[in-house]
Design an enzyme around this catalytic site. Sequence first.
Site, PDB file in Angstrom:
ATOM      1  NE  ARG A 316      58.901  25.163  31.637  1.00  9.06           N
ATOM      2  CZ  ARG A 316      59.267  23.888  31.577  1.00  9.06           C
ATOM      3  NH1 ARG A 316      59.048  23.195  30.479  1.00  9.06           N
ATOM      4  NH2 ARG A 316      59.856  23.325  32.589  1.00  9.06           N
ATOM      5  CE  LYS A 338      44.446  42.826  36.736  1.00 10.57           C
ATOM      6  NZ  LYS A 338      44.436  43.467  38.035  1.00 10.57           N
ATOM      7  CD  GLU A 380      34.291  46.354  36.917  1.00 12.82           C
ATOM      8  OE1 GLU A 380      35.016  47.350  36.693  1.00 12.82           O
ATOM      9  OE2 GLU A 380      34.477  45.590  37.891  1.00 12.82           O
ATOM     10  CE  LYS A 430      41.182  45.475  32.117  1.00 13.53           C
ATOM     11  NZ  LYS A 430      40.718  44.552  33.078  1.00 13.53           N
ATOM     12  CD  GLU A 440      47.885  45.177  38.185  1.00 11.72           C
ATOM     13  OE1 GLU A 440      48.372  44.650  39.180  1.00 11.72           O
ATOM     14  OE2 GLU A 440      46.673  45.361  38.015  1.00 11.72           O
ATOM     15  NE  ARG A 444      46.074  45.904  33.952  1.00 10.24           N
ATOM     16  CZ  ARG A 444      46.312  44.822  33.240  1.00 10.24           C
ATOM     17  NH1 ARG A 444      47.454  44.691  32.608  1.00 10.24           N
ATOM     18  NH2 ARG A 444      45.411  43.869  33.139  1.00 10.24           N
ATOM     19  CG  ASN A 448      42.112  48.248  41.250  1.00 16.08           C
ATOM     20  OD1 ASN A 448      41.239  47.646  41.861  1.00 16.08           O
ATOM     21  ND2 ASN A 448      43.165  47.663  40.732  1.00 16.08           N
ATOM     22  CG  HIS A 451      37.750  47.518  41.456  1.00  8.81           C
ATOM     23  ND1 HIS A 451      37.027  48.465  40.762  1.00  8.81           N
ATOM     24  CD2 HIS A 451      37.515  46.337  40.824  1.00  8.81           C
ATOM     25  CE1 HIS A 451      36.407  47.881  39.761  1.00  8.81           C
ATOM     26  NE2 HIS A 451      36.682  46.582  39.771  1.00  8.81           N
ATOM     27  CG  HIS A 455      38.628  43.859  44.944  1.00  9.81           C
ATOM     28  ND1 HIS A 455      39.681  44.267  44.165  1.00  9.81           N
ATOM     29  CD2 HIS A 455      37.878  43.060  44.170  1.00  9.81           C
ATOM     30  CE1 HIS A 455      39.556  43.735  42.964  1.00  9.81           C
ATOM     31  NE2 HIS A 455      38.471  43.001  42.935  1.00  9.81           N
ATOM     32  CG  HIS A 467      33.518  42.234  40.651  1.00 10.53           C
ATOM     33  ND1 HIS A 467      34.619  42.309  41.484  1.00 10.53           N
ATOM     34  CD2 HIS A 467      33.770  43.066  39.612  1.00 10.53           C
ATOM     35  CE1 HIS A 467      35.502  43.149  40.955  1.00 10.53           C
ATOM     36  NE2 HIS A 467      35.001  43.613  39.822  1.00 10.53           N
TER      37      HIS A 467
END
Length: 1942
Positions: A316, A338, A380, A430, A440, A444, A448, A451, A455, A467
């Site tokens: 957990r 994330k 990035e 960031k 998000e 946030r 992106n 992206h 993506h 990427h």
Amino acid sequence: MTENRPDPTSPIRTPQPHPPILAMPSSSPPSTAHSALSSPVGRTLPGPTLMFQPSSIRTTSASDVQRSDSSSHVPPRVQFGVNPTPSSSSVARHPTFQTDHKFLRVSVLGHDTYICGYNLTRYLARDIVKSFNVATIAIVTDENVARIHLPKLLVELHHAIDDVFGVQQLHVASAEDATPQPGSAQPVISKISTKKDAPTSPTSPTDTYTPPLTSGPSSGTLLRPSHDSSTASLNPSPSTAVAGSNTPVSNLPSRPRPRVVYHVVPPGETVKTREYKAKIEDWMFGAGCGRDTVVVAVGGGVIGDMAGFVAATFMRGVPIIQIPTTLLAMVDSSIGGKTAVDVPAGKNLVGAFHQPRRIYADMEYLQTLPLREVLNGMAEVVKTCAFWSEEDFALCEEGVDRVIEFAKGNRDPVSRDLITRLVVSSARVKSYVVTNDEKEGGLRNVLNFGHSIGHAIEAILAPDLLHGECVSIGMVLECEVARALGICDQATVERLARCCAAYGLPTRLSDPLAVRLTGGRSLRVSAEQILEVMRVDKKNRAGRKRLVMIKSIGTLHEQDATAVDDRVIRKVLAPAVELISPAHQSGPAVLMTVPGSKSLSNRALLLASLATGACTVKGLLHSDDTQVMLEALKRMKAASVEHAEDGKALVVTGNGGTVKAPDVEVYLGNAGTASRFLTAVAVLAGSKARTSSDDDDKESVGSSGAEDGDVDPQIRAKQKPRSEQTKVSEDSVLPPTSAMIDSAHPTLRHSGDKPHPTTLTGNARMKQRPIGDLVAALNANGCHIAFGEREGSLPLVIQPTGLPGGKISLSANISSQYVSAILMAAPYAENPVELTLVGEEVVSQAYIDMTLSIMEDFGVKVERLPDGRTYRIPRATYVNPPDYTVEADASSATYPLAFAAVTGTTVTVTNMGSRSLQGDSKFATEVLAKFGCVVEQTERTTTVTGPAFGQLKGIGTIDMEPMTDAFLTLCAVAAVAVGDTTIVGISNQRVKECDRISAMCEQLRRFGVQVAEMPTGLTVHGAGPEGLHPPEGAVKCYDDHRVAMSMSVLAMGLKQGLRSIVGEKRCVEKTWPDWWDVVEREMGVSLEGVDEVVAPEDEDVTGAKKEVVVGTKYGPSALDVVPYAGSTSVVRAETSKLSDATIVIIGMRGAGKSTLGSISAKNLARTFVDMDALLEKKIGISIHELIDREGWEGFRKAELQALKDALELHPTGAILACGGGIVETEGGRDLLKAWGGKREGTIRKGHVLHLTRDIDDVIEYLTRDKTRPAYPEEMRDVWNRRKGWFSDCSTIEFVVVKGKRGVVNVDPEDETYWDDVAKELVDRLRHQLAQVDDGNAKFFPGGVPLPPRTSYFLALTFGDVRTAVPVLEEVTRGADAIELRVDLLKSHDQGYVREQVAILRRNSDLPIIFTVRTKGQGGNYPDEDVNAMFELLENALKWGCEFVDMEVIGEDQPSRKDLMETLLKHKGNSKIIASFHDFEGNVSWDNPTQPAIGNLAAGQAIRDGKASGPVSTFPSKYKILEKYGDIIKLIGMAKQRSDNHALERFVLSVSGPSSKPLIALNMGAIGQESRALNTFITPVTHPALPVPAAPGQLSIAQIHQFRHLLGLLPERKFFLFGTPIAHSQSPTIHNTGFKELGLPYTYTLSETGSWEELQSVIDKHARSGRFGGASVTIPLKEDVVRHGVAEELSDAAKQIGAVNTLVAVYGAEYGEKGYRIVGDNTDWLGIRRSVWKRLGTFAGGRGTVGVVIGGGGTSRAACFALKQMGCEELRIWNRTSAKAERLAAEFGGVAIHELKNSLKSLFSPEGSVRETTFIVVGTIPAQAQNGIDLLGMFAEPNGQKPLLNDTSLASVSRTLPVAGITLTSLTPNVSGVVVDMAYRPRRTPLLAHAVSPDALAAGWSFKLIEGIEILCEQGFEQFARWTGRKPPSSPIEAAVYREYRE
Ligand SMILES: NC(=O)c1ccc[n+]([C@@H]2O[C@H](COP(=O)([O-])OP(=O)(O)OC[C@H]3O[C@@H](n4cnc5c(N)ncnc54)[C@H](O)[C@@H]3O)[C@@H](O)[C@H]2O)c1
């Protein structure tokens, strides 16, 4: 500046109290803190020294802690300053490690989680051990990182634990102690301090430590109970530990001593799965990890994401620490919490938010990261800067070279500073965003940017594209979406794209880089595919896609993603655009500002900046040049600039001529105009203010100056005196401050207050462009400008002297820009300027006039004296007009004006009028007016109103010579008009981006317009809108912007609502990047994006885009050299532009369809589908069962349906292998024929490949294989029934020839020839499927080399090629192609000929010329069998013959014409030689109008009208042949010498730069002279051939001798320079080759160790034109580069940094000297060719490890070769490790320190699906090899066989149960190859060890390559470069081996 940005002062979440488990450093007690980490003996940590911290980043003082939290909201621009030595209070508040180590901190979610610095390992180890009260520290990392970095980390953790817990703990620890104790006591911080006296030197110093990584399991434990042997090497022996320990037990923390365990996974995205997550968890359970575990992720984003997710859910949730090791991870993935794994449904779809407790970004890691990964991370960084900080973005732009240098291992402080700054800046942005929107909510989303599309692209193209590479493309496309919506302007798009491109990132799917990396797949990605993937984007709301938009660089449109319709995205993504013709009613005039002229844009920007006041400048062209100019002017503080009118205008507020030298150098790229203009402006930096108003301006400039540069003025104010700065400890591990940079690089950054020079610099090309005359003129006037590198070029160091003025003389015969530069700066001179132009002639007066005119617009009038050469410029200040509109580019302006004409509407171009000096500006008045348009012009505007729709009238003949570029626009108007328009005077348009006349004819016809093409123009028979219809398929634009824009005008002139598609829509970007946006927004035309629809006529008969090739009359030169097949990387690497239509393979069962199909699919990056398997899968039962149940008929039906479905599903990008019986049914044949376009009325959609193999082989194989259903009939009958069908249905045929060389008597067991078959097929497909034009004039599509300008083909005259096989090598020496004279073969049966072609193919790399010569044309083929002959020719295309000879006779007979045209239609990538032979000697070489002096008999025959048959002349025949051939071949018969002269005259009359290659010669003995003089693929014979193919044919050697005697092939001398060289084999290599080919060349030794001597030998011989080239060896290889002996370097030489080959290139373009010396390096090619020979050309690549032994000069070539071959890893060993380290850093490898076991340790760990193949290259002399543990490298038993590599061919052959084929050399069941560059003795110790009994016993199996072979191979490459000829390798090798003595 950033009005949308959150208020920096707004409060954010209050810092949370630290979770109890953390012992945060700030709680450490003050007084003892420092001593707590006093290092063990011998490892003293640096004492307190300077700290360098970003002002807005956490600092060390207590108050700073507060500041840090709130200051994290200011725009996170990192600035470096120097802090005073930490005050006592800072020491008091912070633990000691902060004063020992220097780092930068960033606060995330209120905690100082992010720590960045250099060499952090020791620090972080202690921080972890001290701060985390855990029983287990569980490290997760990947193999790559583990190999390089894990050992050090483990050692440091070990020491840290010892330091904190005392060494004796080990000794006394029981298993129980070491077992994690849940709930153990919190650390007692005060006790930590007692470690003050902690002792102990580490027993295992870092550099000798070898972790147990390679010996088996990929996990391990550090500090396990002492009985665990795997920790033995880590733990100090108990006695040492006890002896060394003085720590009082009472002072130790009461919690248990933690242990360290680690787990290593394979690298790469493929492990980011649930399965691997589970594996890690199981490992943790197995290792006894409990809740008191901290997981430490050491790696890139993959490890961070996966380990983070493990930590989030393990029991957990346990804490996670991130140690990012890639740039991407440092700036992005490690921050924000994330975590995720990939699942089949998509990337990152299962995961959790789990914030890391610490992130340690150790910049040191970046230095081992491969360059591509660094650049990947830069995407990035660029992204963050692009949406957040313009200032940081500028840093990215300027820092390209430095970042790349850094990534290559260069540790210079400036680069370190820069990259650290970028990393911390990005991390701060960031963290700011994450802090304000942890889960998000909206903000946030901004992260992106790029992206959403990125993506989607990644989902389709990973793993080929990384990427960051996808994000780079995504950013540019998303920015274009913003542009389409009017949110940002074109300048923003361009700036972003330029920056990405500078970092080597692709910016488009069609970017050559993306195409290469994806093997062509990127070209096949459709807009729909991307939109489909985007559908699952998490930002979407209510089904609408949402993208992050930027307004301009550094500014967001909104702080969230913005909803965008699919339609808009599709428009941007799709390669084609559909225009819907608008309503044609005249309304109010459409006002249009057309992109400005480039020259005027630059001038306007400069003058507006030099003027006083503000000026709104409109209509600027956005090009690289103007962008660079603008940036430079801003940097020089000449003006301030703002965007206005939605980016369409710039408000320039000039500073009245006051400029300031920037603190950093000004980088101008290749912007020539900017460099010239700014040179003159930069001197003004020192000008004194002249007027009070100027003074005011100056003040404001002064204040803005304070904001300048990269150093915050406040920080600057705090700076310590230099003397103190120099106190920075040597051990300092942090990047230096800007202040340090100041002192170290005075020219890079200046202190700001005292005057300093401006440095202008540019790229390599710019550094060669001249600027000397301008500098001379300015210096003569009293300026001080120095050249920074090379005399006469940039960089320039320009002192701020001001411009004294008075008389200035300037030589203006090089560039009018010099004149303009001085003219524009002159008003600010201290005295009025009188500029006199000297020299012979003044270039481009028009441009000078343009400058004068624009200066007047800005208030300064220049007087030009009557001599025309002197200009008087008064002292004055430019004054800005409130608005200034840059005059349009007049060619661009024609499109909107024509739009008005064709639609009957009104358009006003606001920036071009009667005052314009541009030729095309007359288009409206002189062309459109004639059509009945109403034209109104003012000085600066032009308005056109078209007549009512449909009322345009053709205008008869018009000469467009004064405005040739506008003819395309005119064509569009003429097409919409009724009546004829004949356009003449435009012949130059045939050699523009394409043959524009042909192109327009072709495309107009597709709209239904009738056109007649003429040499100098065309006639358009306009039929009005009624006669027009949209074309079927897309309009083809030939990648020509003018074709695209004019065709879109035509599409808009169609009747309302008609839809036309224009393909290649991006080609408009050359001059009008946002043209399509303008069409939609301003012209009101609806547009849709569509994925490209192929035009039916794509097989283009006229070849509108002509290749400009060969065929001219020059002798061989180095520039002419096309290295022989396979010898350059270009050949293979750049061939990926394949036609992607799906290939269906048919053929008999057992022909190898599945095996060869899947191999080809792998190599061509396609999907492979086995139709039988697919069918079985679909129906759920086996084919046997199906046949049993439904009978053959039922099976055939199901089979056909399956093929239909498969083709529908995979129309492109696939290879489908069908069952053998697919052709049995009518339906099957129909489907195949339709696919290949062979059925009446169908258009070819794809390819049908017939794979055929000798039927006996097939039978033999099939009778062996019991797994397949038996045929109901005899096999042979089946074949006989089907063979015709196979042939009818196929478009490509490939024959699998049995036997090694296709010769029958081979060992039946030896099936190794399958390797050759596979290679041959892949090469064939590459060539045959490559798109028709890849723009490379030296290669056929597919990379097949086109013969060079001087070339030969060997005509084979055997009845059976098999008999030629033994002599084939000999007779083709020096030839560039082989002609197969089919008419001379024993049989003309299709099957026989097919096999002959296949055998020839197997035995020679040369292109094949397929010729069927009829009797009438001097051959042996029956004249009357025309149909059979054309069938053969058609088949030759199917068989992939590169050239097919087509006799062009009887062209007036419709049936023959039809046959010829059909052949052309099907030619695909083959070239047609249109030939005509006058065997009788009846045809004259002279023009019909001229008396036929040449050929008396023929002339007489013509005059008498008695000539037999339709007598013609060669000139008229030429015209006919030109229509049919890619190459024209005219053969006459010489009866007298004057026939040869006539031929010569004729050849000269038709040769030009764009004429088609021509073979023209006379047969017969007298004609021999003409054979010797023909240059392009001259037919030759060889003495070993039975008979010459034609009377008079000569051999290559004879032709060379003849040419030499005529003086056409001058004598040349070649040398070997170096020492010692007495025993060199090079003279043997080259002299043998020269002799063999009859070349008048000699090669001699010139022993010297001095480059000066070498230079003088070259100078001496080159001056007389005798120097041909040289080999260069030790010790001069690097000297010739360093001292510029080689004036130009090949890319390879540049990268290797050494030259072994010099080539002299002669030509008028090299000025007075007449030649240039080019340096190249062929050593690496020798290595590659030899390795390819052993492992196949598929070798290298994934799973291959290159190992270089040695660190000298040759090792550089070896590293380069291994990298070029695509080795996944590179390892370097050298006796002196430092050298190996340096090489490793430079070439992206890793240094190995110990040879023993080194190969074994590189084996892929068990469980990995990869296989390792080694390419070991030794580069040390044989004598020096003794004493090195070479055997140890091989001999260690590895116990495991190489594992299957699923990415290599190996797995294909091993897993596919087919055809009994075993691929051997392609299947590396060998361990690899060992190459030794040393060649004396032949068998060196290295080679001997590799195959020693010990090595063999250990399971190694290496192929060997001796040094002598490499020597020959590299020599062959030199030979090819010097002679333009393929070297005759066999006799050379024979001679070398003969001479070679052991
Ligand atoms: N969590 C997030 O917010 C977030 C954000 C962006 C990207 N990502 C994820 O990150 C992943 C990509 O990360 P990546 O680009 O770092 O790739 P990666 O982790 O695969 O690392 C790239 C390669 O470099 C090697 N490598 C790493 N550090 C090295 C070093 N110092 N020296 C030598 N080799 C080294 C690795 O072994 C690997 O082969 C993707 O899975 C992506 O989804 C996550």
